[in-house]
Scaffold this active site. Structure first.
Site, PDB file in Angstrom:
ATOM      1  CB  ILE A  99      -0.940  -0.004   1.230  1.00  0.00           C
ATOM      2  CG1 ILE A  99      -1.853   1.230   1.219  1.00  0.00           C
ATOM      3  CG2 ILE A  99      -0.182  -0.097   2.536  1.00  0.00           C
ATOM      4  CD1 ILE A  99      -2.898   1.233   2.329  1.00  0.00           C
ATOM      5  CB  SER A 100       1.163   4.123  -2.287  1.00  0.00           C
ATOM      6  OG  SER A 100       1.355   3.380  -3.460  1.00  0.00           O
TER       7      SER A 100
END
Length: 254
Positions: A99-100
């Site tokens: 997940i960024s």
């Protein structure tokens, strides 16, 4: 007129299988998502502090700041990592994907909205659903979001993560993101959560005139940078921005 898939749509692009559309939950698209006001990670104060840090870091679009503050990031990561959810760091979500960082999600959303001075974008395509967090943020910024994921395990995880939010304007697709999703085109914006050697031609073809693509792309020197493509009536404008680090863009499904 071709009926667009409901939430969540499962689109298997293997030749022998026809796409199957799910059924949207009976919730109006205009219904606001009410953020929990509990304690601990459910507290609005936790998200507010993250938003304050994003603003201090230079994020200026109030629409993006509001969207980032409206989505519980800890609900999109494994429980063992939940206490790190509001730090500005990427986290593993399984199958070699991440997940960024909140700052990266917000930055890319701001770039996508830059061509829309006010209000919401029209239809947006997200390539790389991952755990579903960015799709949830985009749901607050666009009238309609198509999000495609090539890894079935992540597609299923995103579906479970997003289901409680009942976002009627989000459509989840299982398929090869490099091919885009022609049935939903043209798109006001396309955003990618994986970086390739170049922006696929299919994305450019499916982008509306006046639309924008925001995607990490490999540079000749080997670094990866954010690239913005703006589609005009006669030309395609390309702007190279800051260095980033995303997982590789791959074709096919798995």
């Amino acid at each position: 007129m071709t009926r667009r898939p409901g939430f969540p749509a499962r689109l298997d692009l293997t030749p022998a299988v026809a796409p199957a559309a799910g059924r949207a939950r009976p919730v109006p698209a205009t219904r606001p998502v009410v953020a929990p006001q509990g304690v601990g990670l459910d507290s609005g104060a936790v998200r507010a502090r993250m938003v304050t840090r994003l603003a201090a870091g230079g994020l200026a679009d109030s629409r993006v700041l509001a969207a980032m503050g409206a989505v519980d990031r800890h609900r999109f990561v494994d429980s063992a990592l939940a206490n790190q959810a509001y730090e500005d760091t990427s986290l593993p979500i399984g199958l070699g994907q991440t997940i960024s960082k909140p700052s990266v999600v917000a930055r890319m959303a701001e770039l996508l909205l830059a061509g829309t001075p006010s209000g919401r974008l029209g239809r947006v395509l997200e390539v790389g659903t991952g755990c579903g967090f960015q799709a949830a943020v985009l749901a607050h910024l666009a009238k309609e979001v198509y999000s495609i994921e090539r890894l079935r395990g992540l597609h299923d995880k995103a579906r479970e993560n997003l289901r409680p939010l009942r976002l009627a304007n989000v459509h989840l697709l299982f398929g090869d993101g490099m091919q885009g999703f022609a049935k939903g085109a043209p798109y006001a914006g396309i955003i990618a959560a994986a970086g390739g050697d170049a922006v696929p031609d299919a994305w450019i073809e499916q982008l509306a005139v006046g639309g924008r693509i925001v995607a990490p792309t490999l540079m000749p020197d080997g670094r990866q940078a954010l690239v913005v493509l703006e589609k005009g009536a006669r030309e395609l404008r390309r702007t190279i921005l800051e260095t980033v680090l995303f997982v590789p863009l791959k074709s096919g499904i798995a």
